[in-house]
Each structure stands twice: as structure tokens, then as C-alpha cells.
Enzyme design. Structure first.
Site, PDB file in Angstrom:
ATOM      1  N   ASP A  76      -2.138  -2.166  -4.724  1.00 29.23           N
ATOM      2  CA  ASP A  76      -1.758  -3.632  -3.892  1.00 29.23           C
ATOM      3  C   ASP A  76      -2.816  -4.575  -4.259  1.00 29.23           C
ATOM      4  OD1 ASP A  76       0.746  -2.287  -3.271  1.00 29.23           O
ATOM      5  OD2 ASP A  76      -0.794  -1.862  -1.216  1.00 29.23           O
ATOM      6  N   HIS A 132      -6.458   1.729   2.752  1.00 32.60           N
ATOM      7  CA  HIS A 132      -5.741   2.724   2.634  1.00 32.60           C
ATOM      8  C   HIS A 132      -5.537   3.947   3.096  1.00 32.60           C
ATOM      9  CE1 HIS A 132      -3.082   5.820  -0.119  1.00 32.60           C
ATOM     10  NE2 HIS A 132      -2.551   4.566  -0.825  1.00 32.60           N
TER      11      HIS A 132
END
Length: 382
Positions: free
Chosen positions: A319, A264
């Protein structure tokens, strides 16, 4: 320093906000000071919308009034639904269909093109957009399955009502609570690409419909939205292979394949939202298929314990678990990003209102690297 190039604006402060805060080193996310864990556990998506839009958690009277107002805005004009039907029959991509339908919603706006400086009117418009997007998405899915849309159920909250309109069956308590949590977890996340896009549009004092349509466009790009779809496609590939999950991911990493759902731009440790969705995935596995939870946890153990990616600042993001959670809820893979948009619209609206309250046109500059001192040659001499 003023001329330092910051590609992607990484690390550049462009605004101040009271909406959400992220500490990527410890894996902490808060909305207006409230830890995401507390909101996901104790609040509804409607309460979180109220918090983001009004600055405080509602009491019972405020929540009741707010919820009634949201419910009253769920229905979508037949002309817009007809366009949604045509898009579905034309096999349009879901995000493109959502972008088109959201832009069309302004045509039936009862307050017309009220000045964007009227923030109260913009908030009411934002409420209508947020209430209608679930109806649009559910209708799109129904149409492409050859079914008629299901009317909104005023007795159900936003999350449960979406699942009801989407499937035609009222969801059980676990499914409704899980989806409500997923909406909360995706509602806001600082100045990501789609939020910043919405703010740039809003900084011109364009209306909220334009800003949200732009946010949807930004989210449709694979570098922003869509990672949970990629995760689920990998999980299905593993399930259909002759290898067990551990051997599959080992082979894939040795071949240089990137495993989606890891890493991320902000978090250097496991995304706090991934922790919450992992728990929900396990709960769904207890009453449904367990293999998706087992595959994801096997991948995580391999990449974190055997490959040591966490030590390198690469850990599961939201996700990684949201893909399997949505799949367990019976949601088609290509609807994952539109559902992301459905949730994030609340955050986009909050940022638009916050920025326009103390507006300054966003106008960065670029360093020119083209030719100098060119001599113009008339067309007939070229």
C-alpha cells in the site's frame, strides 16, 4: 491444545491451497510456484487469471480464447447501470456501490442459479464477474463526474480498457503496463480476511456471486482495504505543509502518529510488491510529477535507516507505493479500495473454486464466557 484461544485465527491452519504462498521472513510471494516478480514483469493480468483459475500459464491459443471470452463479458445490463447511476448521484461510497452492483449482476446471469456444485458453471460466472466489475467501477466514476459511461473497447486488455472507460482517453503504454502490474500484484495473497470471507460463504455451497459480494464487504473495512488511500492522504498532507518530508515524518513520529503503509501481518521485511511498485512509481515520475515518488522514498529512508523499523519487523508494504502510483495515474483516492477489489476478485474466485472442489462447511466454535444457571422469570414478573 484444542481449547487454546486464537483470536483472529492467527496461525491457525484451516485449509490447503495451491494458489499462493508467502514467506514473510524473506519477502517472497508466489502464485502457483511462480515468483511475483516474474509474473509482474512478463505476464499480463489475463495470464495471471488463467494461471490462478486453470493451474497453468496459458499458451498463445489458450490465452487468445480466454481473452476473447473475457472481452465478450464486459458489457453490463442497462438496468444495473441505471442503479449505478442512482448510487453515484446519491453520493454513495464507492465500495458500497460496488457491493450493490456486484450482487445485482446475478440478476442478468445467463446460467441462472446453477448448482454451486457445478464448478465449470461457477468458473464461467466468475469470469463474467471479473469482466464486468471494471465496467461497473468506470461507469460509477463517470456518473459522479456528470459524464456518461464509456463503452468497453474490445481491442484493449483488461487493465488498459479500464483506464480508457474510466477517463475516456486511451492510456499510454507506461500507464497501461503500470496498472496491469498493479492488478497482478493484488490478485491473490493467501487467506486474508476478504479471501477467507469468500471461502466461508462458499463452504455453504452458496453461489459465486454471494461469495464475491461477501469478499467486497470484508475488503471495505479499514483494517483490510483502504491503507493505500490513507498513504496518499498523508502524502498530500505533507505536500501541503510547510515542512519538507523528512522533517514532517520526524515530527509526526515524535508525536506518536502511525505512518500508514508500514508493517504487515505476514511480512517482516519489505513487501516484494512494494519493490515492484516503487520502480513503477519512479518511471511514472520521469514523465509526470516527481514529488510523490520523492516524498515516499524520503519517508522510507527515514523510517528504515534512521528509525530502524525494518530491524523491528516493520517495513513498507504494498500500500505504501500503490497509493502514489494510482494517484499518478489520475485515479481518485476513494477509488483505490474498489480497484483493489477489482483485482482481488480473480483470487477470490480461484479460492472459492478450489475450496468447493473438496468442500467442508467452515464451522469454528467460540468459548462460552456468559453466565450459568440463570433462572427464567416470566414476563409479567420481571
Amino acid at each position: 491444545m484444542a481449547d487454546d484461544l486464537k483470536k483472529g485465527l492467527e496461525g491457525v491452519l484451516v485449509a490447503e491451497s495451491e494458489l499462493s504462498s508467502i514467506d514473510g521472513d524473506v519477502g517472497r510471494l508466489v502464485y502457483r510456484g511462480y515468483p511475483i516478480e516474474a509474473l509482474a514483469e512478463g505476464a499480463s493480468y489475463e495470464e495471471v487469471l488463467y494461471l490462478l483459475w486453470h493451474g497453468h500459464l496459458p499458451d498463445e491459443r489458450e490465452l487468445s480464447s480466454f481473452t476473447e471470452a473475457m472481452v465478450a463479458e464486459r458489457e453490463v445490463d442497462d438496468a444495473i447501470l441505471e442503479t449505478v447511476r442512482r448510487l453515484a448521484e446519491a453520493d454513495e461510497e464507492p465500495m458500497a456501490a460496488l457491493r450493490t452492483a456486484t450482487s445485482m449482476l446475478s440478476a442478468t446471469e445467463p446460467e441462472g442459479d446453477a448448482n454451486a456444485e457445478d464448478l465449470d458453471a461457477s468458473l464461467r460466472k466468475g469470469r463474467r464477474i471479473t469482466a464486468k466489475i471494471p465496467t461497473v467501477l468506470a461507469a460509477f466514476e463517470r456518473y459522479r463526474q456528470g459524464d456518461e459511461p464509456v463503452d468497453p473497447n474490445p481491442e484493449l486488455g483488461l487493465a488498459a480498457n479500464f483506464l480508457y472507460m474510466f477517463t475516456g482517453t486511451e492510456p499510454d503504454e507506461i500507464a497501461a503496463e503500470t496498472f496491469d502490474q498493479a492488478l497482478i500484484l493484488h490478485a491473490d495473497h493467501g487467506l486474508n480476511a476478504s479471501t477467507f470471507t469468500s471461502m466461508v460463504i462458499a463452504s455453504t455451497m452458496a453461489d459465486v456471486y454471494s461469495a464475491i459480494t461477501g469478499g467486497i464487504g470484508a475488503l471495505s473495512g479499514p483494517l483490510h482495504g483502504g491503507a493505500n488511500q490513507d498513504v496518499m492522504e498523508v502524502l498530500i498532507e505533507i505536500d501541503e505543509s510547510d515542512l519538507d518530508p523528512h522533517d514532517w515524518v520526524e515530527q509526526a513520529t515524535e508525536e506518536g502518529r502511525r505512518i500508514p503503509g508500514f508493517g504487515h501481518r505476514v511480512y517482516n521485511v519489505k513487501d516484494p510488491r512494494a519493490h515492484i511498485l516503487q520502480q513503477r512509481s519512479e518511471e511514472l515520475a520521469e514523465t509526470g510529477e516527481r514529488k510523490w515518488y520523492d516524498i515516499t522514498t524520503t519517508i522510507e529512508r527515514y523510517l528504515t535507516e534512521e528509525k530502524g523499523l525494518v530491524e523491528k519487523g516493520i517495513a513498507p508494504n504494498v500500500d505504501f507505493y500503490s497509493g502514489s502510483v494510482y494517484y499518478q495515474l489520475g485515479i481518485p483516492i476513494d477509488m483505490y479500495t474498489p480497484i483493489f477489489a477489482m483485482s482481488r476478485a480473480g483470487g477470490w474466485i480461484a479460492h472459492v473454486l478450489e475450496y468447493q472442489d473438496d468442500n467442508r462447511l467452515i464451522r469454528p466454535r467460540a468459548r462460552y464466557t456468559g453466565p450459568e444457571d440463570q433462572t427464567f422469570v416470566p414476563l409479567e414478573e420481571r
